[in-house]
Motif scaffolding. Structure first.
Motif, PDB file in Angstrom:
ATOM      1  N   ALA A   1       5.162  17.549  -3.728  1.00  0.00           N
ATOM      2  CA  ALA A   1       4.469  16.267  -3.792  1.00  0.00           C
ATOM      3  C   ALA A   1       5.362  15.184  -4.387  1.00  0.00           C
ATOM      4  N   LEU A   2       6.129  15.537  -5.422  1.00  0.00           N
ATOM      5  CA  LEU A   2       7.005  14.566  -6.070  1.00  0.00           C
ATOM      6  C   LEU A   2       8.080  14.073  -5.102  1.00  0.00           C
ATOM      7  N   ALA A   3       8.646  14.996  -4.326  1.00  0.00           N
ATOM      8  CA  ALA A   3       9.664  14.614  -3.346  1.00  0.00           C
ATOM      9  C   ALA A   3       9.076  13.667  -2.295  1.00  0.00           C
ATOM     10  N   GLY A   4       7.903  13.991  -1.784  1.00  0.00           N
ATOM     11  CA  GLY A   4       7.270  13.145  -0.776  1.00  0.00           C
ATOM     12  C   GLY A   4       6.871  11.781  -1.315  1.00  0.00           C
ATOM     13  N   SER A   5       6.350  11.749  -2.537  1.00  0.00           N
ATOM     14  CA  SER A   5       5.911  10.480  -3.118  1.00  0.00           C
ATOM     15  C   SER A   5       7.088   9.552  -3.395  1.00  0.00           C
ATOM     16  N   LEU A   6       8.206  10.106  -3.852  1.00  0.00           N
ATOM     17  CA  LEU A   6       9.399   9.286  -4.087  1.00  0.00           C
ATOM     18  C   LEU A   6       9.937   8.717  -2.777  1.00  0.00           C
ATOM     19  N   ALA A   7       9.858   9.528  -1.709  1.00  0.00           N
ATOM     20  CA  ALA A   7      10.303   9.044  -0.394  1.00  0.00           C
ATOM     21  C   ALA A   7       9.414   7.900   0.086  1.00  0.00           C
ATOM     22  N   ALA A   8       8.105   8.040  -0.101  1.00  0.00           N
ATOM     23  CA  ALA A   8       7.177   6.992   0.320  1.00  0.00           C
ATOM     24  C   ALA A   8       7.406   5.715  -0.483  1.00  0.00           C
TER      25      ALA A   8
ATOM     26  N   LEU B   1       0.829  -1.201   0.000  1.00  0.00           N
ATOM     27  CA  LEU B   1       0.000   0.000   0.000  1.00  0.00           C
ATOM     28  C   LEU B   1       0.864   1.252   0.000  1.00  0.00           C
ATOM     29  N   LEU B   2       1.989   1.204   0.730  1.00  0.00           N
ATOM     30  CA  LEU B   2       2.912   2.332   0.751  1.00  0.00           C
ATOM     31  C   LEU B   2       3.485   2.581  -0.644  1.00  0.00           C
ATOM     32  N   ILE B   3       3.848   1.514  -1.331  1.00  0.00           N
ATOM     33  CA  ILE B   3       4.352   1.649  -2.702  1.00  0.00           C
ATOM     34  C   ILE B   3       3.259   2.204  -3.619  1.00  0.00           C
ATOM     35  N   LEU B   4       2.029   1.725  -3.434  1.00  0.00           N
ATOM     36  CA  LEU B   4       0.914   2.210  -4.250  1.00  0.00           C
ATOM     37  C   LEU B   4       0.686   3.700  -4.037  1.00  0.00           C
TER      38      LEU B   4
ATOM     39  N   THR C   1       0.841   8.851  -6.455  1.00  0.00           N
ATOM     40  CA  THR C   1       1.143  10.271  -6.303  1.00  0.00           C
ATOM     41  C   THR C   1       2.118  10.736  -7.379  1.00  0.00           C
ATOM     42  N   THR C   2       3.140   9.925  -7.640  1.00  0.00           N
ATOM     43  CA  THR C   2       4.117  10.277  -8.676  1.00  0.00           C
ATOM     44  C   THR C   2       3.453  10.383 -10.046  1.00  0.00           C
ATOM     45  N   ILE C   3       2.621   9.403 -10.383  1.00  0.00           N
ATOM     46  CA  ILE C   3       1.911   9.426 -11.662  1.00  0.00           C
ATOM     47  C   ILE C   3       1.013  10.651 -11.747  1.00  0.00           C
ATOM     48  N   ALA C   4       0.324  10.949 -10.643  1.00  0.00           N
ATOM     49  CA  ALA C   4      -0.575  12.106 -10.619  1.00  0.00           C
ATOM     50  C   ALA C   4       0.191  13.399 -10.856  1.00  0.00           C
ATOM     51  N   VAL C   5       1.369  13.509 -10.227  1.00  0.00           N
ATOM     52  CA  VAL C   5       2.198  14.706 -10.401  1.00  0.00           C
ATOM     53  C   VAL C   5       2.639  14.849 -11.851  1.00  0.00           C
ATOM     54  N   VAL C   6       3.077  13.748 -12.452  1.00  0.00           N
ATOM     55  CA  VAL C   6       3.548  13.792 -13.840  1.00  0.00           C
ATOM     56  C   VAL C   6       2.425  14.243 -14.773  1.00  0.00           C
TER      57      VAL C   6
END
Length: 240
Positions: free
Chosen positions: A223-230, A95-98, A103-108
């Motif tokens: 958001a991109l920074a946070g999503s990559l960390a997650a 779920l964490l990976i999801l 989030t990354t896809i949404a940002v892109v």
């Protein structure tokens, strides 16, 4: 220290949502997930998002396009239950990976800012609502689908902001209702609510000195920074 980063993200996300109508969960969701866990972090993001939507809507509701909000809401009602099934089917690491991946896809997609014909018309509104509902309950990132709908239909910012608050309020209420087995630390919830209110006040002043486009760009970068960390944490937890 992690609480401090998360609360700063809540404050910044609230301010950016006041300026652009979107951005809160994109910025705060991944960090709340890192502080708590993928389930409770998104639940808290949903609760705070509902509060923000209510406050912003109270100040802007006269400009809302209610018919458009209704069409989007049909999709929300479809997407949220499907997302809830996915949430309960995955373990914490997956779920964490999801969360990070969505989030990354949404940002892109949001960074492209290109109108997509698939989001136009009644069917486009329902499709956007379905995507928003699914991604909101799973990862707390329902905004980008709504942003792409707004770009495709060329809604003015004055109408877009209150209209998506109507949809966001419904989405987050349904998302929280779909996940009743939450366990949130009360001190963090209280602190986060205070940061939301502080961020909304700051956002009212920020509107005067920053354009919505620049505010959205900042939100997407955070958001991109946070999503990559997650995503990284989830991958290490799963395969480490």
């Amino acid at each position: 220290m992690t609480w401090l980063f998360a609360l700063c993200a809540v404050t910044v996300g609230s301010a950016l949502q006041r300026v652009t109508g979107l951005g809160f969960t994109l910025v705060s969701g991944p960090l709340l997930v890192l502080v708590l866990n993928p389930f409770d972090g998104i639940v808290l993001a949903n609760i705070l998002s509902a509060l923000i939507a209510l406050v912003v809507l109270a100040r802007t509701f006269q400009h809302a396009q209610w018919r458009t909000a209704g069409k989007l809401s049909i999709g929300i009602v479809v997407g949220v239950p499907i997302g809830a099934v996915v949430v309960y089917a995955l373990d914490a690491d997956m779920l964490l990976i999801l969360v990070g991946a969505l989030t990354t896809i949404a940002v892109v997609f949001a960074l492209t800012r290109r109108p997509m014909p698939v989001f136009r018309g009644t069917s486009g509104a329902i499709f956007a609502g379905s995507l928003s509902g699914f991604s909101n309950v799973t990862a707390g990132v329902g905004g980008p689908a709504l942003a792409m709908f707004g770009a495709a239909t060329k809604m003015s910012m004055s109408s877009f902001i209150p209209t998506v608050q109507v949809v966001a309020l419904l989405t987050n209420i349904l998302s929280v209702a779909a996940k009743p087995h939450m366990s949130l630390p009360i001190p963090l919830v209280i602190a986060a609510v205070c940061c939301v209110l502080l961020g909304l006040v700051a956002g009212s002043f920020l509107q005067r000195v920053i354009t919505p486009t620049r505010a959205q760009t900042l939100a997407l970068a955070l958001a991109l920074a946070g999503s990559l960390a997650a995503t990284t944490r989830g991958v290490f937890a799963l395969f480490g």
